[in-house]
Design a protein around this motif. Structure first.
Motif, short mmCIF file in Angstrom:
data_model
loop_
_atom_site.label_atom_id
_atom_site.label_comp_id
_atom_site.label_asym_id
_atom_site.label_seq_id
_atom_site.Cartn_x
_atom_site.Cartn_y
_atom_site.Cartn_z
N ALA A 65 -0.01 -1.50 0.28
CA ALA A 65 0.04 0.05 0.21
C ALA A 65 0.60 1.47 -0.13
O ALA A 65 1.77 1.43 0.87
N SER A 66 0.19 2.28 -0.54
CA SER A 66 1.34 3.40 -0.52
C SER A 66 0.60 4.09 0.53
O SER A 66 -0.31 3.97 1.07
N LEU A 67 0.90 5.68 0.81
CA LEU A 67 1.27 6.61 1.14
C LEU A 67 -0.86 7.29 1.35
O LEU A 67 -0.94 7.04 2.71
N ALA A 68 -0.62 6.98 0.03
CA ALA A 68 -2.12 7.25 -0.20
C ALA A 68 -3.36 6.59 -0.03
O ALA A 68 -4.57 7.13 0.74
N VAL A 69 -2.87 5.28 0.31
CA VAL A 69 -3.64 4.19 0.55
C VAL A 69 -3.93 4.18 2.21
O VAL A 69 -4.76 4.29 2.28
N TRP A 70 -2.88 4.67 2.66
CA TRP A 70 -2.68 4.65 4.34
C TRP A 70 -3.56 5.67 4.85
O TRP A 70 -4.37 5.73 5.03
N VAL A 71 -2.93 6.72 4.12
CA VAL A 71 -4.10 8.38 4.71
C VAL A 71 -5.49 7.83 3.93
O VAL A 71 -6.35 8.73 5.05
N GLY A 72 -5.78 7.52 2.39
CA GLY A 72 -7.07 7.20 2.62
C GLY A 72 -8.07 6.78 3.61
O GLY A 72 -9.44 6.35 3.84
N PHE A 73 -7.25 5.05 4.18
CA PHE A 73 -8.08 4.01 4.56
C PHE A 73 -8.50 4.63 6.04
O PHE A 73 -9.06 4.64 6.92
N GLY A 74 -7.04 5.27 6.47
CA GLY A 74 -7.03 5.87 8.38
C GLY A 74 -8.50 7.04 7.77
O GLY A 74 -8.28 7.47 8.96
N LEU A 75 -8.47 7.91 7.03
CA LEU A 75 -9.65 9.47 7.13
C LEU A 75 -10.82 8.39 7.00
O LEU A 75 -11.94 8.53 7.71
N PHE A 76 -11.04 7.37 6.04
CA PHE A 76 -12.20 6.38 5.92
C PHE A 76 -12.26 5.92 7.24
O PHE A 76 -13.26 5.92 7.99
N GLY A 77 -11.58 5.64 8.35
CA GLY A 77 -11.58 4.92 9.26
C GLY A 77 -12.23 6.18 10.52
O GLY A 77 -13.20 5.61 11.57
N LEU A 78 -11.43 7.00 10.80
CA LEU A 78 -11.02 8.44 11.41
C LEU A 78 -13.17 8.70 10.75
O LEU A 78 -13.42 9.24 12.15
N ALA A 79 -13.37 9.10 9.76
CA ALA A 79 -14.69 9.13 9.24
C ALA A 79 -16.05 8.12 9.93
O ALA A 79 -16.98 8.89 11.12
N LEU A 80 -15.79 7.06 10.06
CA LEU A 80 -16.28 5.96 10.54
C LEU A 80 -16.29 6.16 11.93
O LEU A 80 -17.78 5.94 12.86
N PHE A 81 -15.52 6.41 12.92
CA PHE A 81 -15.16 6.43 14.13
C PHE A 81 -16.06 7.75 14.31
O PHE A 81 -16.89 7.62 15.33
N GLY A 82 -16.28 9.16 13.90
CA GLY A 82 -16.97 9.89 14.15
C GLY A 82 -18.71 9.91 14.07
O GLY A 82 -19.41 10.30 14.28
N PHE A 83 -18.78 9.47 13.24
CA PHE A 83 -20.08 8.91 12.68
C PHE A 83 -20.64 8.07 13.55
O PHE A 83 -21.72 7.68 14.22
N MET A 84 -20.10 7.00 14.54
CA MET A 84 -21.07 5.77 15.17
C MET A 84 -20.74 6.68 16.25
O MET A 84 -21.53 6.65 17.22
N LEU A 85 -19.48 7.29 16.76
CA LEU A 85 -19.93 8.49 18.32
C LEU A 85 -20.36 9.25 18.48
O LEU A 85 -21.58 9.84 18.52
N ALA A 86 -21.29 9.83 17.35
CA ALA A 86 -21.99 10.96 16.71
C ALA A 86 -23.54 10.07 16.69
O ALA A 86 -24.42 11.06 17.24
N GLY A 87 -23.49 9.02 16.45
CA GLY A 87 -24.68 8.86 16.26
C GLY A 87 -25.18 8.11 18.43
O GLY A 87 -26.87 8.22 18.09
N ASP A 88 -24.74 7.77 18.89
CA ASP A 88 -24.94 7.61 19.83
C ASP A 88 -25.26 8.50 20.15
O ASP A 88 -26.53 8.82 21.79
N VAL A 89 -24.11 9.88 20.35
CA VAL A 89 -24.70 11.13 20.94
C VAL A 89 -26.49 11.26 20.80
O VAL A 89 -27.31 11.78 21.62
#
Length: 475
Positions: free
Chosen positions: A297-321
């Motif tokens: 995986a290139s740096l772009a792939v790592w960053v892309g999936f990292g941003l996706f994981g961060l967005a998923l974390f924010g979505f689930m946290l916001a969902g609970d709130v």
């Protein structure tokens, strides 16, 4: 004309065969590309898998409009949100006159199916990566167009038959989220098997099974079909809600909850209770997705999936709130003579009712830090006997004394006990020591090269000790 609701939905709907045509056409379009335009079979396999993942958010949107109340028992399901207080909420909200009513009680199912889709994506990428590079597929315009066509077909079927056909009024959110979850679970296992036969064998088998599951899921969404359809639909939902006995006239007393305190308590609960587990889940999606998409995986792939994981974390946290805020943020407690009614101003429906003198074992909840720091109070009391026994909460409210007096609650004092500062300092010290230990192991040569991965996976365990001390400090 008001949109239909559960129990009065129009029986008229498009014929099953006609309603399935958009989905069938969209699924055959990529196959035509393989046969006549020289598309690779591996590309088609990836296109169908990507389309399945995109159906999870669509199912979450459909679940918001489901009019049938969910069952209280969902033991046989793939996805379950029985622990959410919002599931028992009554009433709906009209967002726009052209749209069906949205039921707040369905929000937990919508958030659960999106989070579940992320997990399914990791397990689908594992066998898929053995026959095709997902990044190469996404780089091909025709593949992206095919995925878009498949999704548009599903959206068209949803808009034409589900919303305009008024079928939303008779569907349960539980059934709507179970269909894609069970489809994905079976197809993920199926992919592991067909990968051994090569891409061509996988293509033929996958297309046939995909169309079979599309048709079975289509029939399950309409309450018909055979054994496969019944399995896809999940356990039946025959739940009903009895009408509440609400007296007529103007209430003698009326007290609103403090919405600011409700939101603050929801944020605190999400950060300290479910948040640590979401960190681990997002990390697994990030690392697993990156590993399965590309061998190197290139740096772009790592960053892309990292941003996706961060967005998923924010979505689930916001969902609970959002769930906790919707559950009690608009409650008003009203007294009609000897009757107490909890009324929700957002949905315009009463949520529960009880006789004033039936409350017992009432007291101020001392373990809510937000009440202590915002000056609000939450009172818990038991009502009912035997199977009907349940705990009701009043608050958080700004004036607890008024609540006790207006509703004749058997509460001796609304004053919170003082903090035990020994446990407060123990909680702070445990956080500091844990942070220092993790940084030392990750940054210095003392730990292994992959120690940061271990830290992410053990994050929920790190949060247990300080949270325990913090709870003891407020007890």
């Amino acid at each position: 004309m008001a949109p239909p609701r559960y129990g009065d939905a129009s029986p008229s709907s498009p014929r099953a065969g006609i309603g399935f045509l958009p989905v069938l056409s969209a699924n055959l379009l990529p196959l035509v590309g393989v046969l006549w335009f020289g598309w690779n079979p591996e590309t088609l396999l990836a296109v169908y898998a990507l389309e399945l993942l995109l159906l999870f958010p669509l199912s979450g949107v459909k679940a918001l409009f489901a009019g049938r109340p969910p069952t209280s028992s969902r033991e046989g399901g793939v996805l379950s949100r029985s622990e959410s207080d919002l599931v028992d909420k009554r009433g709906s909200v009209t967002i726009h006159d052209r749209l069906p009513p949205v039921y707040p009680r369905n929000v937990p199912f919508a958030t659960a199916v999106v989070g579940g889709g992320a997990w399914v994506g990791v397990f689908l990428l594992a066998p898929l990566s053995e026959v095709v590079s997902v990044l190469d597929v996404l780089a091909r315009p025709e593949a992206v167009v095919s995925v878009a066509a498949l999704v548009v077909g599903q959206v068209g079927e949803t808009a034409a038959a589900f919303l305009r056909g008024d079928r939303y009024a008779e569907r349960s959110p539980y059934a709507l989220v179970e269909i894609p979850a069970r489809q994905a679970m079976f197809l993920a296992c199926f992919l592991f098997v067909v990968v051994l036969g090569g891409a061509t064998v996988a293509l033929a088998a996958f297309v046939l099974v995909k169309l079979l599951f599309e048709w079975s899921g289509f029939r399950a969404d309409r309450g018909g079909g055979g054994r496969l359809t019944g399995w896809l639909a999940g356990p039946d939902s025959e739940a009903t809600r009895e009408a509440l006995d609400v007296p007529d006239g103007r209430p003698a007393a009326e007290i609103d909850v403090d919405r600011r305190a409700v939101v603050a308590a929801a944020v605190w609960r999400a950060v300290t209770t479910t948040g640590p587990f979401y960190v681990t889940m997002a990390a697994m999606v990030w690392i697993g997705g990156t590993a399965f998409v590309a061998e190197e995986a290139s740096l772009a792939v790592w960053v892309g999936f990292g941003l996706f994981g961060l967005a998923l974390f924010g979505f689930m946290l916001a969902g609970d709130v959002v769930e906790d805020t919707l559950a009690s943020g608009w409650l008003t407690y009203r007294r009609f003579g000897g009757r107490l009614v909890a009324h929700d101003r957002l949905t315009g429906e009463p949520q529960w009712a009880a006789a004033v003198g039936d409350f017992r074992d009432a007291g101020v909840v001392a373990t809510r830090p937000t009440d202590r720091y915002l000056g609000t109070r939450t009172i818990a009391a038991t009502v009912g006997r035997g199977d009907d026994e349940t705990e009701r909460a009043f608050g958080p409210v700004a004036d607890a004394e008024r609540v006790v007096e207006a509703f004749d609650l058997p509460v001796e004092s609304t004053t919170l006990p003082p903090l035990d500062r020994r446990f407060v300092w123990a909680a702070v010290a445990s956080v500091v020591l844990t942070a220092v230990g993790v940084v030392t192991v990750v940054v210095t040569p003392l730990g292994p090269s992959t120690s940061w991965l271990l830290a992410l996976f053990l994050f929920p365990i790190f949060a247990i000790v300080p949270k325990g001390f913090w709870t003891l400090a407020h007890s």
